[in-house]
Write a protein that holds these residues in place. Structure first.
Motif, PDB file in Angstrom:
ATOM      1  N   ARG A 190      23.469   9.276 123.218  1.00  0.00           N
ATOM      2  CA  ARG A 190      23.214  10.590 123.440  1.00  0.00           C
ATOM      3  C   ARG A 190      23.004  11.305 124.787  1.00  0.00           C
ATOM      4  NH1 ARG A 190      20.073  12.536 117.957  1.00  0.00           N
ATOM      5  NH2 ARG A 190      21.389  11.163 116.525  1.00  0.00           N
ATOM      6  N   ALA A 191      22.430  10.296 125.668  1.00  0.00           N
ATOM      7  CA  ALA A 191      22.229  10.915 126.883  1.00  0.00           C
ATOM      8  C   ALA A 191      23.337  11.340 127.747  1.00  0.00           C
ATOM      9  CB  ALA A 191      21.360   9.853 127.764  1.00  0.00           C
ATOM     10  N   TYR A 192      24.657  10.728 127.263  1.00  0.00           N
ATOM     11  CA  TYR A 192      25.729  11.069 127.924  1.00  0.00           C
ATOM     12  C   TYR A 192      26.783  11.912 127.027  1.00  0.00           C
ATOM     13  CZ  TYR A 192      23.743   6.960 129.985  1.00  0.00           C
ATOM     14  OH  TYR A 192      23.020   5.968 130.609  1.00  0.00           O
ATOM     15  N   MET A 193      26.166  12.494 125.953  1.00  0.00           N
ATOM     16  CA  MET A 193      26.899  13.334 125.025  1.00  0.00           C
ATOM     17  C   MET A 193      26.379  14.673 124.859  1.00  0.00           C
ATOM     18  SD  MET A 193      27.412  10.723 121.977  1.00  0.00           S
ATOM     19  CE  MET A 193      28.365  11.616 121.146  1.00  0.00           C
ATOM     20  N   GLU A 194      27.445  15.547 124.691  1.00  0.00           N
ATOM     21  CA  GLU A 194      26.783  17.136 124.584  1.00  0.00           C
ATOM     22  C   GLU A 194      25.802  16.984 123.390  1.00  0.00           C
ATOM     23  OE1 GLU A 194      29.361  20.687 125.070  1.00  0.00           O
ATOM     24  OE2 GLU A 194      31.029  19.044 125.447  1.00  0.00           O
ATOM     25  N   GLU A 195      24.831  17.831 123.463  1.00  0.00           N
ATOM     26  CA  GLU A 195      23.710  17.889 122.520  1.00  0.00           C
ATOM     27  C   GLU A 195      24.316  18.354 121.311  1.00  0.00           C
ATOM     28  OE1 GLU A 195      19.103  19.358 121.822  1.00  0.00           O
ATOM     29  OE2 GLU A 195      20.099  19.479 123.906  1.00  0.00           O
ATOM     30  N   PHE A 244      35.654   9.248 130.216  1.00  0.00           N
ATOM     31  CA  PHE A 244      35.394   9.176 128.669  1.00  0.00           C
ATOM     32  C   PHE A 244      34.494   9.919 128.253  1.00  0.00           C
ATOM     33  CE2 PHE A 244      38.077   5.700 129.928  1.00  0.00           C
ATOM     34  CZ  PHE A 244      38.805   5.157 128.755  1.00  0.00           C
ATOM     35  N   TYR A 245      33.520  10.324 128.930  1.00  0.00           N
ATOM     36  CA  TYR A 245      32.249  11.043 128.404  1.00  0.00           C
ATOM     37  C   TYR A 245      32.142  12.552 128.934  1.00  0.00           C
ATOM     38  CZ  TYR A 245      31.013   7.052 125.496  1.00  0.00           C
ATOM     39  OH  TYR A 245      30.933   6.179 124.784  1.00  0.00           O
ATOM     40  N   ARG A 246      32.849  12.860 130.204  1.00  0.00           N
ATOM     41  CA  ARG A 246      33.042  14.190 130.992  1.00  0.00           C
ATOM     42  C   ARG A 246      31.462  14.140 131.200  1.00  0.00           C
ATOM     43  NH1 ARG A 246      35.242  14.600 125.779  1.00  0.00           N
ATOM     44  NH2 ARG A 246      37.509  15.321 125.903  1.00  0.00           N
ATOM     45  N   GLU A 268      22.338  -9.817 132.662  1.00  0.00           N
ATOM     46  CA  GLU A 268      22.172  -9.063 131.184  1.00  0.00           C
ATOM     47  C   GLU A 268      23.292  -7.920 130.984  1.00  0.00           C
ATOM     48  OE1 GLU A 268      18.879  -7.688 128.616  1.00  0.00           O
ATOM     49  OE2 GLU A 268      19.121  -5.785 129.968  1.00  0.00           O
ATOM     50  N   ILE A 269      24.322  -7.930 130.157  1.00  0.00           N
ATOM     51  CA  ILE A 269      25.585  -6.905 129.940  1.00  0.00           C
ATOM     52  C   ILE A 269      24.768  -5.625 129.912  1.00  0.00           C
ATOM     53  CG2 ILE A 269      27.397  -6.239 128.753  1.00  0.00           C
ATOM     54  CD1 ILE A 269      27.477  -9.456 127.697  1.00  0.00           C
ATOM     55  N   PRO A 270      25.467  -4.634 130.766  1.00  0.00           N
ATOM     56  CA  PRO A 270      24.845  -3.220 130.453  1.00  0.00           C
ATOM     57  C   PRO A 270      25.353  -2.741 129.076  1.00  0.00           C
ATOM     58  CG  PRO A 270      25.832  -3.637 132.643  1.00  0.00           C
ATOM     59  CD  PRO A 270      26.177  -4.785 131.960  1.00  0.00           C
ATOM     60  N   THR A 271      24.535  -1.942 128.620  1.00  0.00           N
ATOM     61  CA  THR A 271      24.644  -1.483 127.155  1.00  0.00           C
ATOM     62  C   THR A 271      24.711  -0.077 126.764  1.00  0.00           C
ATOM     63  OG1 THR A 271      22.148  -1.693 126.536  1.00  0.00           O
ATOM     64  CG2 THR A 271      23.637  -3.593 126.152  1.00  0.00           C
ATOM     65  N   GLU A 272      24.799   0.789 127.865  1.00  0.00           N
ATOM     66  CA  GLU A 272      24.825   2.126 127.656  1.00  0.00           C
ATOM     67  C   GLU A 272      26.152   2.892 128.006  1.00  0.00           C
ATOM     68  OE1 GLU A 272      21.488   4.562 129.353  1.00  0.00           O
ATOM     69  OE2 GLU A 272      20.167   2.950 128.714  1.00  0.00           O
ATOM     70  N   PRO A 273      26.693   3.667 127.087  1.00  0.00           N
ATOM     71  CA  PRO A 273      26.367   4.005 126.076  1.00  0.00           C
ATOM     72  C   PRO A 273      26.419   3.170 125.019  1.00  0.00           C
ATOM     73  CG  PRO A 273      28.364   4.959 126.250  1.00  0.00           C
ATOM     74  CD  PRO A 273      27.873   4.425 127.656  1.00  0.00           C
ATOM     75  N   TYR A 321      35.410  11.332 119.855  1.00  0.00           N
ATOM     76  CA  TYR A 321      34.657  11.912 120.766  1.00  0.00           C
ATOM     77  C   TYR A 321      35.281  11.962 122.300  1.00  0.00           C
ATOM     78  CZ  TYR A 321      30.925  13.804 123.626  1.00  0.00           C
ATOM     79  OH  TYR A 321      30.001  14.421 124.407  1.00  0.00           O
ATOM     80  N   SER A 322      35.901  11.022 122.595  1.00  0.00           N
ATOM     81  CA  SER A 322      36.429  10.802 124.095  1.00  0.00           C
ATOM     82  C   SER A 322      37.800  11.623 124.058  1.00  0.00           C
ATOM     83  CB  SER A 322      36.650   9.243 124.474  1.00  0.00           C
ATOM     84  OG  SER A 322      37.732   8.919 123.639  1.00  0.00           O
ATOM     85  N   VAL A 323      38.435  12.014 123.065  1.00  0.00           N
ATOM     86  CA  VAL A 323      39.617  12.555 122.983  1.00  0.00           C
ATOM     87  C   VAL A 323      39.284  14.229 122.687  1.00  0.00           C
ATOM     88  CG1 VAL A 323      41.930  12.987 121.837  1.00  0.00           C
ATOM     89  CG2 VAL A 323      41.012  10.679 122.465  1.00  0.00           C
TER      90      VAL A 323
END
Length: 364
Positions: free
Chosen positions: A85-90, A335-337, A287-292, A66-68
């Motif tokens: 999904r919040a950071y990816m194209e639908e 990485f996610y545009r 707490e370690i961030p987990t998104e995405p 996805y990143s490439v």
């Protein structure tokens, strides 16, 4: 005379065709041409010269493909979680899902129906896994490759994907960023004296499930100069990690405790058993961030790159001096545009702020 002109015309045509070939004209790589590619296992696989349809064989491949070049994806081994999904194209959310080929949910027919030109997996391997890749290729008739992508192999993996998927510039951009982050971390960590190194414990689930030092899951901690307190002899070994007792944890009494998302970060400060630990009592638990995806591992992929500077800055702010919000925004952009707002970045970081034992979990 006609014969002489015919000979001269043929000679001129040959020279013209030779010149076109030397110039690398449009006929240089005809449709259907293939190339041989040697993957990280040493397998030599014949691939299309131009790949436009790629299938992911695992969670790390999902992230890297996805990143490439997301436009080449024909399906997921597992659909992106809601947090991603919040950071990816639908339009990529609901691509066909066919399961990991080593899992019980693997659907070979669904994979083949997606008509990929190559199946790409990313991760560690051994001889048994290498043979499984050969078997999958034979069963499907589709080329299968594996790329190693540990911290040191990640740049090469991104460059290889960029070349294979016709996105060389994109692959190079991602590779160069990974190289810079890892190199910078190594340089900074080398300046930290042994006596000043932070001893860290990582807890997930009930807090007593953990990771071991010297494994793929501890790489980021060790890269920034931290020491994981759990060694193989101090834990009941499980797949990819281990479990420990509270009594043993008390003996170690780590300087800092990091909790996985969804574990006991909210309740640890009010739990008498946990509040006996110095790190809990003095508010050095996070707490370690987990998104995405989890920033320090699980899966141990490129999601860890954003975790390098976050963790370095958290443990050694004077050494890893950076603006955490800007670093996180840069990662998401590359990485996610995705253009992460200041507020979104701050929300991702909110629970990585310590709090004293007995304090309420509200407000981070």
């Amino acid at each position: 005379m006609k014969r002489q002109w015919s000979v001269l015309w043929m000679a001129a045509l040959c020279l013209l065709l030779a010149a076109c070939a030397a110039a690398g004209g449009p006929e240089e790589r005809p449709a259907g041409e293939t190339r041989l590619f040697t993957d990280s296992t040493g397998r030599e696989v014949e691939l299309p010269e131009k790949i436009t349809r790629a299938a992911s064989a695992g969670s790390l491949a999902n992230i890297m493909l996805y990143s490439v070049a997301p436009e080449t994806l024909v399906g997921w081994s597992s659909a992106p979680p809601q947090a991603a999904r919040a950071y990816m194209e639908e339009k990529y959310w609901d691509l066909p899902e066919y399961g990991g080929f080593r899992r019980d949910d693997f659907n070979r027919e669904a994979l083949m129906a997606s008509a990929p030109e190559v199946i790409i997996d990313v991760g560690e391997w051994d001889q048994g896994y290498r043979e499984e890749l050969d078997a999958l290729q034979e069963q499907t008739g589709i080329p299968v490759i594996l790329l190693e992508a540990g911290l040191d192999q990640l740049p090469a993996a991104y460059r290889a994907l960029g070349t294979l998927l016709g996105a060389e510039e994109r692959g190079e951009e991602l590779a160069a960023y990974c190289e810079e982050v890892v190199s910078d971390a190594r340089e900074k960590a080398a300046s930290i004296p042994e006596e000043d190194r932070v001893r860290v414990y990582y807890g997930q689930d009930d807090g007593l499930s953990t990771i071991l030092s010297g494994t793929i899951h501890s790489q980021i901690y060790e890269l920034v100069g931290a020491e994981i307190v759990v060694e193989s002899g101090g834990a009941q070994i499980k797949s990819g990690g281990g479990t420990v007792s509270m009594e043993q944890l008390m003996v170690w009494d780590p300087d800092v405790i990091l909790f996985a998302g969804g574990s006991i970060y909210d309740s640890a400060g009010e739990d008498p058993a946990w509040s006996g630990l110095t790190a809990i009592r003095e508010g050095r638990f996070y707490e370690i961030p987990t998104e995405p995806y989890n920033w320090l591992g699980r899966p141990p992929g490129p999601n860890r790159i954003v975790g390098v500077r976050w963790l370095g800055n958290l443990l050694y702010p004077e050494v890893f001096d950076c603006d955490a919000v800007r670093e996180v925004q840069a990662y998401f952009r590359l990485f996610y545009r995705y253009e992460l707002s200041d507020r979104e970045a701050e929300e991702l970081l909110a629970r990585s702020t310590g709090k004293a034992a007995g304090a309420s979990s509200e407000g981070g």
